[in-house]
Motif scaffolding. Structure first.
Motif, PDB file in Angstrom:
ATOM      1  N   GLY A  39       0.879  -1.256  -0.076  1.00 30.13           N
ATOM      2  CA  GLY A  39      -0.009   0.006   0.131  1.00 30.13           C
ATOM      3  C   GLY A  39       0.673   1.145   0.102  1.00 30.13           C
ATOM      4  O   GLY A  39       1.958   1.319   0.583  1.00 30.13           O
ATOM      5  N   GLY A  40       0.180   2.137  -0.600  1.00 32.76           N
ATOM      6  CA  GLY A  40       0.838   3.394  -0.647  1.00 32.76           C
ATOM      7  C   GLY A  40      -0.253   4.719  -0.358  1.00 32.76           C
ATOM      8  O   GLY A  40      -0.625   5.172  -1.567  1.00 32.76           O
ATOM      9  N   HIS A  41      -0.782   4.784   0.631  1.00 29.21           N
ATOM     10  CA  HIS A  41      -0.474   4.211   2.048  1.00 29.21           C
ATOM     11  C   HIS A  41      -1.663   3.205   2.286  1.00 29.21           C
ATOM     12  O   HIS A  41      -1.242   2.407   3.070  1.00 29.21           O
ATOM     13  CB  HIS A  41      -0.655   5.145   2.972  1.00 29.21           C
ATOM     14  CG  HIS A  41       0.643   6.151   2.774  1.00 29.21           C
ATOM     15  ND1 HIS A  41       1.674   6.302   2.782  1.00 29.21           N
ATOM     16  CD2 HIS A  41       0.182   7.506   2.232  1.00 29.21           C
ATOM     17  CE1 HIS A  41       2.353   7.510   2.323  1.00 29.21           C
ATOM     18  NE2 HIS A  41       1.322   8.212   1.892  1.00 29.21           N
ATOM     19  N   THR A  42      -2.558   3.182   1.375  1.00 28.28           N
ATOM     20  CA  THR A  42      -3.659   2.253   1.802  1.00 28.28           C
ATOM     21  C   THR A  42      -3.525   0.986   1.120  1.00 28.28           C
ATOM     22  O   THR A  42      -3.241   0.984  -0.026  1.00 28.28           O
ATOM     23  CB  THR A  42      -5.088   2.755   1.284  1.00 28.28           C
ATOM     24  OG1 THR A  42      -5.280   4.211   2.250  1.00 28.28           O
ATOM     25  CG2 THR A  42      -6.363   1.878   1.691  1.00 28.28           C
ATOM     26  N   ALA A  43      -3.520  -0.188   1.680  1.00 25.18           N
ATOM     27  CA  ALA A  43      -3.199  -1.447   1.093  1.00 25.18           C
ATOM     28  C   ALA A  43      -4.804  -2.102   0.437  1.00 25.18           C
ATOM     29  O   ALA A  43      -5.569  -1.764   0.725  1.00 25.18           O
ATOM     30  CB  ALA A  43      -2.700  -2.302   1.910  1.00 25.18           C
ATOM     31  N   LEU A  44      -4.185  -2.856  -0.470  1.00 25.30           N
ATOM     32  CA  LEU A  44      -5.201  -4.002  -1.052  1.00 25.30           C
ATOM     33  C   LEU A  44      -5.586  -4.906  -0.061  1.00 25.30           C
ATOM     34  O   LEU A  44      -4.838  -5.088   0.963  1.00 25.30           O
ATOM     35  CB  LEU A  44      -4.890  -4.484  -2.343  1.00 25.30           C
ATOM     36  CG  LEU A  44      -4.341  -3.583  -3.559  1.00 25.30           C
ATOM     37  CD1 LEU A  44      -3.964  -4.411  -4.624  1.00 25.30           C
ATOM     38  CD2 LEU A  44      -5.634  -2.731  -3.791  1.00 25.30           C
ATOM     39  N   PRO A  45      -6.825  -5.588   0.077  1.00 18.99           N
ATOM     40  CA  PRO A  45      -7.116  -6.610   0.852  1.00 18.99           C
ATOM     41  C   PRO A  45      -5.902  -7.728   0.908  1.00 18.99           C
ATOM     42  O   PRO A  45      -5.232  -7.909  -0.162  1.00 18.99           O
ATOM     43  CB  PRO A  45      -8.366  -7.077   0.242  1.00 18.99           C
ATOM     44  CG  PRO A  45      -8.796  -6.234  -0.657  1.00 18.99           C
ATOM     45  CD  PRO A  45      -7.728  -5.385  -1.062  1.00 18.99           C
ATOM     46  N   GLU A  46      -5.829  -8.223   1.959  1.00 18.53           N
ATOM     47  CA  GLU A  46      -4.675  -9.149   1.976  1.00 18.53           C
ATOM     48  C   GLU A  46      -4.740 -10.381   1.141  1.00 18.53           C
ATOM     49  O   GLU A  46      -3.712 -10.758   0.420  1.00 18.53           O
ATOM     50  CB  GLU A  46      -4.612  -9.814   3.445  1.00 18.53           C
ATOM     51  CG  GLU A  46      -3.353 -10.669   4.006  1.00 18.53           C
ATOM     52  CD  GLU A  46      -3.523 -11.221   5.268  1.00 18.53           C
ATOM     53  OE1 GLU A  46      -3.700 -10.429   6.139  1.00 18.53           O
ATOM     54  OE2 GLU A  46      -2.934 -12.424   5.444  1.00 18.53           O
ATOM     55  N   ALA A  47      -5.985 -11.056   0.712  1.00 17.10           N
ATOM     56  CA  ALA A  47      -5.985 -11.738  -0.307  1.00 17.10           C
ATOM     57  C   ALA A  47      -5.720 -11.422  -1.804  1.00 17.10           C
ATOM     58  O   ALA A  47      -5.146 -12.340  -2.305  1.00 17.10           O
ATOM     59  CB  ALA A  47      -7.493 -12.409  -0.261  1.00 17.10           C
ATOM     60  N   HIS A  48      -5.700 -10.037  -2.106  1.00 16.67           N
ATOM     61  CA  HIS A  48      -5.411  -9.610  -3.101  1.00 16.67           C
ATOM     62  C   HIS A  48      -3.926  -9.446  -3.321  1.00 16.67           C
ATOM     63  O   HIS A  48      -3.249  -9.910  -4.343  1.00 16.67           O
ATOM     64  CB  HIS A  48      -6.135  -8.265  -3.575  1.00 16.67           C
ATOM     65  CG  HIS A  48      -7.658  -8.496  -3.730  1.00 16.67           C
ATOM     66  ND1 HIS A  48      -8.426  -7.359  -4.376  1.00 16.67           N
ATOM     67  CD2 HIS A  48      -8.486  -9.421  -3.438  1.00 16.67           C
ATOM     68  CE1 HIS A  48      -9.615  -7.764  -4.257  1.00 16.67           C
ATOM     69  NE2 HIS A  48      -9.791  -9.189  -3.757  1.00 16.67           N
ATOM     70  N   VAL A  49      -3.262  -9.044  -2.105  1.00 16.50           N
ATOM     71  CA  VAL A  49      -1.899  -9.195  -2.225  1.00 16.50           C
ATOM     72  C   VAL A  49      -1.274 -10.338  -2.305  1.00 16.50           C
ATOM     73  O   VAL A  49      -0.386 -10.613  -3.071  1.00 16.50           O
ATOM     74  CB  VAL A  49      -1.438  -8.300  -0.865  1.00 16.50           C
ATOM     75  CG1 VAL A  49       0.040  -8.621  -0.758  1.00 16.50           C
ATOM     76  CG2 VAL A  49      -1.794  -7.087  -0.981  1.00 16.50           C
ATOM     77  N   CYS A  50      -2.053 -11.549  -1.677  1.00 15.92           N
ATOM     78  CA  CYS A  50      -1.331 -12.870  -1.705  1.00 15.92           C
ATOM     79  C   CYS A  50      -1.353 -13.420  -3.166  1.00 15.92           C
ATOM     80  O   CYS A  50      -0.539 -13.803  -3.780  1.00 15.92           O
ATOM     81  CB  CYS A  50      -2.016 -13.774  -0.836  1.00 15.92           C
ATOM     82  SG  CYS A  50      -1.559 -13.057   0.908  1.00 15.92           S
ATOM     83  N   GLU A  51      -2.612 -12.792  -3.705  1.00 11.62           N
ATOM     84  CA  GLU A  51      -2.848 -13.335  -5.229  1.00 11.62           C
ATOM     85  C   GLU A  51      -1.723 -12.549  -6.034  1.00 11.62           C
ATOM     86  O   GLU A  51      -1.355 -13.363  -7.236  1.00 11.62           O
ATOM     87  CB  GLU A  51      -4.330 -12.897  -5.681  1.00 11.62           C
ATOM     88  CG  GLU A  51      -4.874 -13.384  -6.770  1.00 11.62           C
ATOM     89  CD  GLU A  51      -6.407 -13.180  -6.934  1.00 11.62           C
ATOM     90  OE1 GLU A  51      -7.179 -12.878  -6.243  1.00 11.62           O
ATOM     91  OE2 GLU A  51      -6.639 -13.038  -8.332  1.00 11.62           O
ATOM     92  N   LEU A  52      -1.438 -11.454  -5.968  1.00 13.84           N
ATOM     93  CA  LEU A  52      -0.394 -10.869  -6.744  1.00 13.84           C
ATOM     94  C   LEU A  52       1.008 -11.476  -6.728  1.00 13.84           C
ATOM     95  O   LEU A  52       1.573 -11.928  -7.425  1.00 13.84           O
ATOM     96  CB  LEU A  52      -0.168  -9.398  -6.343  1.00 13.84           C
ATOM     97  CG  LEU A  52      -1.205  -8.144  -6.713  1.00 13.84           C
ATOM     98  CD1 LEU A  52      -1.151  -6.965  -6.050  1.00 13.84           C
ATOM     99  CD2 LEU A  52      -1.185  -8.333  -8.319  1.00 13.84           C
ATOM    100  N   CYS A  53       1.305 -11.834  -5.363  1.00 10.51           N
ATOM    101  CA  CYS A  53       2.376 -12.902  -5.235  1.00 10.51           C
ATOM    102  C   CYS A  53       2.622 -13.959  -5.851  1.00 10.51           C
ATOM    103  O   CYS A  53       3.590 -14.274  -6.529  1.00 10.51           O
ATOM    104  CB  CYS A  53       2.649 -12.773  -3.652  1.00 10.51           C
ATOM    105  SG  CYS A  53       3.089 -11.736  -2.426  1.00 10.51           S
ATOM    106  N   GLU A  54       1.233 -14.550  -6.043  1.00 10.28           N
ATOM    107  CA  GLU A  54       1.294 -15.868  -6.593  1.00 10.28           C
ATOM    108  C   GLU A  54       1.377 -15.907  -8.184  1.00 10.28           C
ATOM    109  O   GLU A  54       1.767 -16.552  -8.840  1.00 10.28           O
ATOM    110  CB  GLU A  54      -0.103 -16.523  -5.936  1.00 10.28           C
ATOM    111  CG  GLU A  54      -0.050 -18.064  -6.557  1.00 10.28           C
ATOM    112  CD  GLU A  54      -1.290 -18.782  -5.934  1.00 10.28           C
ATOM    113  OE1 GLU A  54      -1.820 -18.243  -4.946  1.00 10.28           O
ATOM    114  OE2 GLU A  54      -1.474 -20.027  -6.209  1.00 10.28           O
TER     115      GLU A  54
END
Ligand SMILES: [Zn+2]
Length: 396
Positions: A232-247
């Motif tokens: 996030g910069g500064h507000t993050a995406l939902p955690e599940a979306h962040v994990c999806e991006l990593c994957e």
């Protein structure tokens, strides 16, 4: 404020009696060596003292059993000009960050320049000027890779070629300008890549008025080289979306100080679970609304080691070798031929940790005793970290 000529030469430098040598290489984070030899700013030998040619040094440093690591790299900063930031109207922030162990900074766009031009000729001129200016001026000796244009609507392939021909190697965060998503963003990222210009996308909610939400689908579609501040910069995406991006993306996972700390931990853990820790890099995203953070990278290292429970020696690699490889920099790794950019650290006085690594694992930041860039001593005991228990000394 110490600025140094970029052409100063270190001559031969010998660093001996190193207690712990962190390599920056995530596949082999600790080296079985106690000596580094440098010549004119480049590492020429790493090993045991008996195996190194230590004669005839211009400078000899007794590390006094402290830890030596590659100088830290801040993968995401917003410089403007000189050692001044208009974001918090502060002087000396780069020199101050060198006292936090950072020896290289990478610009994600000179976005805070008052009156920043948004027309295409103007944004190209600014990028080229910023690149030149920081190439000629290094506050505290820090290498600031600047000149990262914020892309705007109407740019054509020739503009990217012009930028590359002029020596620009970075794009400012995609999403901070008028190009926010879709085919246009994807096309400009591809043009940049074609001409060797590395791109970063602004992930998450808006950081400053005028920037917008960049969600996971936009990040995946644009396919920039670096998933900028995934937390996030500064507000993050939902955690599940962040994990999806990593994957789903194979691009670099950039975690920043000025983001969401809970999601920072989740992103780092996701990268480890996906067996791609080499993709994780660290930045501050400073200067920002929360100020400048001279200790931002060290604080990220302590955060991820303690709360994400990742071995401290691996987390140091996120801020050194990983970033160097992804950013194609000649620093960040302790190996022959690399830049002699080092940070000397020891456990801070009165930490509960018995060793440097244990203290970081417990969440404490280390004390810095010396910073060297291009084989030249840039500072002794840091004015910003808690005092190190032991510090190196120049013995000859
Ligand atoms: Zn940023």
């Amino acid at each position: 404020m110490a600025d140094v000529a970029t052409d100063a030469k270190s001559g031969k430098v010998v660093i001996r009696n190193i207690g712990l040598l962190l390599s920056g290489d995530i596949d082999r984070p600790i080296l079985d060596a106690d000596t580094i030899v440098v010549n004119d700013g480049l590492i020429t030998a790493v090993g045991k003292a008996a195996d190194c040619d230590i004669a005839g040094a211009k400078t000899t440093i007794d590390a006094r059993q402290t830890c030596v690591a590659p100088g830290l790299i801040d993968s995401h900063v917003h410089p403007v000009f000189g050692d001044w930031t208009p974001r918090q109207n502060q002087l000396g922030w780069i020199d101050s960050t060198m006292h936090g162990g950072v020896t290289t900074m990478v610009s994600a766009g000179e976005v805070h320049l008052p009156g920043r031009p948004k027309d295409i000729v103007g944004l190209k001129a600014l990028a080229i000027t910023a690149q030149r200016a920081f190439d000629n001026f290094r506050p505290g000796g820090v290498k600031v890779l600047a000149g990262a244009p914020v892309i705007e609507k109407g740019m054509v392939e020739q503009d990217f070629k012009d930028l590359a021909d002029a020596g620009v190697t970075l794009l400012g965060e995609v999403g901070l300008g008028s190009v926010k998503a879709g085919y246009e963003a994807q096309q400009m990222v591809a043009w940049a890549r074609k001409y060797g210009i590395q791109s970063t996308i602004h992930t998450g909610g808006p950081s400053i008025p005028g920037s917008g939400l960049i969600d996971k689908d936009v990040v995946l579609e644009a396919d920039a080289d670096i998933i900028g501040h995934i937390n996030g910069g500064h507000t993050a995406l939902p955690e599940a979306h962040v994990c999806e991006l990593c994957e789903k993306s194979a691009r670099a996972i950039e975690i920043v100080h000025n983001g969401n700390e809970k999601i920072a931990i989740a992103a780092a853990q996701a990268a480890l679970q996906l067996k791609c820790p080499h993709r994780v890099i660290l930045g501050t995203d400073g200067p920002a609304g929360s100020g400048v953070q001279p200790l931002g990278i060290l604080r990220m290292v302590a955060l991820l080691a303690s709360l994400a429970n990742i071995p401290a020696e691996l987390v140091f690699c996120f801020a050194t070798g990983n970033t160097a490889r992804i950013r194609k920099l000649n620093c960040g790794l302790i190996e022959v031929g690399r830049d002699a950019d080092f940070v000397f650290m020891d456990r801070a006085q009165h930490t509960a940790g018995r060793t440097l690594l244990e203290s970081v694992q417990l969440g404490d930041i280390p004390g810095i005793g010396m910073v060297m860039i291009d084989g030249l001593v840039r500072c002794g005991r840091s004015r910003n970290t808690p005092p190190a228990t032991e510090i190196p000394v120049v013995v000859g």
